[in-house]
Motif scaffolding. Structure first.
Motif, PDB file in Angstrom:
ATOM      1  N   GLY A  12      71.470  35.867  37.973  1.00 43.56           N
ATOM      2  CA  GLY A  12      72.335  37.225  37.616  1.00 43.56           C
ATOM      3  C   GLY A  12      71.007  38.405  37.373  1.00 43.56           C
ATOM      4  O   GLY A  12      69.955  38.155  37.623  1.00 43.56           O
ATOM      5  N   ASP A  13      71.836  40.057  37.093  1.00 47.07           N
ATOM      6  CA  ASP A  13      71.056  40.966  37.565  1.00 47.07           C
ATOM      7  C   ASP A  13      70.469  41.756  35.943  1.00 47.07           C
ATOM      8  O   ASP A  13      70.264  42.530  35.854  1.00 47.07           O
ATOM      9  CB  ASP A  13      71.960  41.509  38.460  1.00 47.07           C
ATOM     10  CG  ASP A  13      70.892  43.003  39.244  1.00 47.07           C
ATOM     11  OD1 ASP A  13      69.855  42.110  39.546  1.00 47.07           O
ATOM     12  OD2 ASP A  13      70.896  43.805  39.457  1.00 47.07           O
ATOM     13  N   ILE A  90      66.250  42.757  39.539  1.00 49.96           N
ATOM     14  CA  ILE A  90      65.702  41.668  39.707  1.00 49.96           C
ATOM     15  C   ILE A  90      64.156  42.911  41.137  1.00 49.96           C
ATOM     16  O   ILE A  90      63.518  43.293  41.248  1.00 49.96           O
ATOM     17  CB  ILE A  90      66.129  40.569  40.263  1.00 49.96           C
ATOM     18  CG1 ILE A  90      66.745  39.864  39.595  1.00 49.96           C
ATOM     19  CG2 ILE A  90      65.400  40.063  41.890  1.00 49.96           C
ATOM     20  CD1 ILE A  90      67.337  38.885  40.105  1.00 49.96           C
ATOM     21  N   ALA A  91      65.662  43.960  41.336  1.00 55.23           N
ATOM     22  CA  ALA A  91      64.976  44.389  42.504  1.00 55.23           C
ATOM     23  C   ALA A  91      64.185  46.003  42.015  1.00 55.23           C
ATOM     24  O   ALA A  91      62.899  45.587  43.580  1.00 55.23           O
ATOM     25  CB  ALA A  91      66.496  45.653  43.390  1.00 55.23           C
ATOM     26  N   LYS A  92      63.776  45.860  41.054  1.00 56.30           N
ATOM     27  CA  LYS A  92      62.524  46.616  40.804  1.00 56.30           C
ATOM     28  C   LYS A  92      61.620  46.345  40.284  1.00 56.30           C
ATOM     29  O   LYS A  92      60.449  45.846  40.852  1.00 56.30           O
ATOM     30  CB  LYS A  92      63.132  47.146  39.143  1.00 56.30           C
ATOM     31  CG  LYS A  92      64.417  48.166  39.269  1.00 56.30           C
ATOM     32  CD  LYS A  92      64.214  50.102  39.725  1.00 56.30           C
ATOM     33  CE  LYS A  92      65.327  50.337  40.279  1.00 56.30           C
ATOM     34  NZ  LYS A  92      64.937  51.676  40.547  1.00 56.30           N
ATOM     35  N   VAL A  93      61.776  44.265  39.709  1.00 58.63           N
ATOM     36  CA  VAL A  93      60.501  43.556  39.942  1.00 58.63           C
ATOM     37  C   VAL A  93      60.347  43.416  41.356  1.00 58.63           C
ATOM     38  O   VAL A  93      58.859  43.490  40.780  1.00 58.63           O
ATOM     39  CB  VAL A  93      61.227  42.458  39.096  1.00 58.63           C
ATOM     40  CG1 VAL A  93      59.991  41.288  38.802  1.00 58.63           C
ATOM     41  CG2 VAL A  93      61.600  42.602  37.731  1.00 58.63           C
ATOM     42  N   ILE A 117      58.546  36.527  44.157  1.00 59.20           N
ATOM     43  CA  ILE A 117      59.824  35.697  44.153  1.00 59.20           C
ATOM     44  C   ILE A 117      61.170  36.777  43.922  1.00 59.20           C
ATOM     45  O   ILE A 117      62.084  35.910  43.394  1.00 59.20           O
ATOM     46  CB  ILE A 117      59.618  34.235  43.028  1.00 59.20           C
ATOM     47  CG1 ILE A 117      59.176  35.592  41.925  1.00 59.20           C
ATOM     48  CG2 ILE A 117      57.985  33.877  43.453  1.00 59.20           C
ATOM     49  CD1 ILE A 117      59.133  34.743  40.672  1.00 59.20           C
ATOM     50  N   ALA A 118      60.937  38.124  43.498  1.00 60.65           N
ATOM     51  CA  ALA A 118      62.090  38.475  43.069  1.00 60.65           C
ATOM     52  C   ALA A 118      62.857  39.224  44.876  1.00 60.65           C
ATOM     53  O   ALA A 118      63.723  39.490  44.568  1.00 60.65           O
ATOM     54  CB  ALA A 118      61.862  39.846  42.227  1.00 60.65           C
ATOM     55  N   PHE A 123      71.019  40.210  43.868  1.00 59.36           N
ATOM     56  CA  PHE A 123      71.779  38.965  43.984  1.00 59.36           C
ATOM     57  C   PHE A 123      70.448  37.958  44.416  1.00 59.36           C
ATOM     58  O   PHE A 123      70.479  36.572  43.843  1.00 59.36           O
ATOM     59  CB  PHE A 123      72.125  38.479  45.710  1.00 59.36           C
ATOM     60  CG  PHE A 123      71.585  39.030  46.881  1.00 59.36           C
ATOM     61  CD1 PHE A 123      71.592  40.863  47.054  1.00 59.36           C
ATOM     62  CD2 PHE A 123      70.008  38.540  47.089  1.00 59.36           C
ATOM     63  CE1 PHE A 123      71.064  40.915  48.151  1.00 59.36           C
ATOM     64  CE2 PHE A 123      69.422  39.236  48.192  1.00 59.36           C
ATOM     65  CZ  PHE A 123      69.323  40.217  48.784  1.00 59.36           C
ATOM     66  N   LYS A 124      69.275  38.202  43.969  1.00 64.03           N
ATOM     67  CA  LYS A 124      68.431  37.312  43.692  1.00 64.03           C
ATOM     68  C   LYS A 124      68.629  35.932  42.464  1.00 64.03           C
ATOM     69  O   LYS A 124      68.819  36.040  41.828  1.00 64.03           O
ATOM     70  CB  LYS A 124      67.047  37.542  43.826  1.00 64.03           C
ATOM     71  CG  LYS A 124      65.722  36.818  44.122  1.00 64.03           C
ATOM     72  CD  LYS A 124      65.580  36.173  45.465  1.00 64.03           C
ATOM     73  CE  LYS A 124      64.768  35.648  45.594  1.00 64.03           C
ATOM     74  NZ  LYS A 124      64.391  34.471  44.754  1.00 64.03           N
TER      75      LYS A 124
END
Length: 313
Positions: A12-13, A90-93, A117-118, A123-124
């Protein structure tokens, strides 16, 4: 439990803590010039993490940095995160990870040392080993390299988690956390003229494709509503990656659907691709049996007229 590998599953995001997964073989460390000791390599990583946190959040408290280690005589392995803030998604991480990487000496920026890993994309999904548990070595059938506390010594297990329960730390965004356009967005635009609702039959078909093509070691999930043509693959055991041509222990993957074509992607391969090139992938071929199942799937139905009601009706 003692003697078993336990993992925190991130899916989830929602907001989560920035995390750096650092793995450096001692053999690779010894080949770096100018020479670095293991202590120097660890300090450089932690300083880069600290400086990045302060860049995106000047009020960040450096005492909230958590460090866990599962190194041995062959490998330096660190997890560095902070319980003093969260990032929006997650994209920001993933973007945060790249900022940290760029602050390291060239020898520590090489592929495979910092595992993003992010990665890029909302969608990760991925997992992180829980503090105090060992890593399972499938080849030897043994549990090795217990994950131990470095700092804070008096911290709780929740200080070493990415998305612990009831985390009320501040969510920070920054213009420095730039997220490039993803491969998925490109594919989604190509498919916007068809219905992409995923049925159980679709899911079963994709699952059969994985088996037909020897893609193992993953748990398949349904696509999210915002990216309906991406099937996440969460690593559940080590397996050989057909794109990277080596065994992965923690990297996840995904399946992209483009009309009637399905392709397998590996996040590790995405990260290691040459700048300016597309993410490498493997087209999943369909055997006769799988093709018969695929032909039974319902085809998208286009409306003959606008969804807006006819005012003359």
């Amino acid at each position: 439990r003692e003697g078993h590998s336990l993992h925190e599953i991130i899916d989830g995001d929602e907001p989560l803590r920035p995390i750096i997964d650092f793995d450096l073989l001692v053999e690779a460390l010894n080949a770096i010039t100018p020479k670095l000791s293991s202590g120097q390599a660890k300090n450089l990583l932690c300083r880069a993490f600290r400086d990045t946190c302060l860049e995106i959040f000047p009020e960040w408290d450096k005492e909230t940095m958590s460090i866990a280690e599962s190194s041995d005589e062959k490998k330096i392995s660190l997890h560095v995160l902070t319980f003093g803030m969260r990032l929006p998604n997650i994209a920001k991480v993933s973007a945060f990870t790249e900022l940290v990487r760029k602050k390291l000496p060239a020898g520590l920026q090489k592929k495979g040392i910092i595992d993003n890993i992010a990665n890029i994309g909302s969608f990760k999904s991925f997992s992180l080993r829980i503090l105090g548990t060992p890593k399972y070595d499938k080849k030897t059938d043994k549990h090795v390299r217990i994950k131990k506390v470095i700092r804070p010594k008096d911290g709780s297990i929740f200080d070493f988690m990415i998305r612990p329960p009831n985390d009320d730390s501040r969510v920070i965004d920054s213009p420095l956390l730039v997220v490039p356009e993803s491969e998925v967005n490109r594919c989604s635009k190509e498919n916007n003229d068809t219905s992409s609702e995923t049925t159980q039959a679709d899911f079963d078909f994709v699952e059969s494709l994985l088996g037909e093509n020897g893609i193992e070691g993953y748990t398949l999930s349904f696509p999210s509503d915002n990216i309906p043509d991406l099937f996440p693959l969460t690593r559940n055991s080590p397996s050989h990656c057909p794109i990277c041509d080596r065994e992965h222990e923690s990297d996840n993957g995904y399946i992209l659907r483009n009309k009637k074509t399905y392709r397998f992607y590996c996040y590790c391969a995405n990260h290691e691709r040459e700048p300016g090139t597309r993410n490498p992938s493997v087209k999943l071929t369909i055997s006769e049996t799988a093709l018969q199942r695929e032909q039974k799937l319902p085809s998208p139905t286009k409306l003959d007229r606008s969804k807006i009601s006819d005012p003359n009706d």
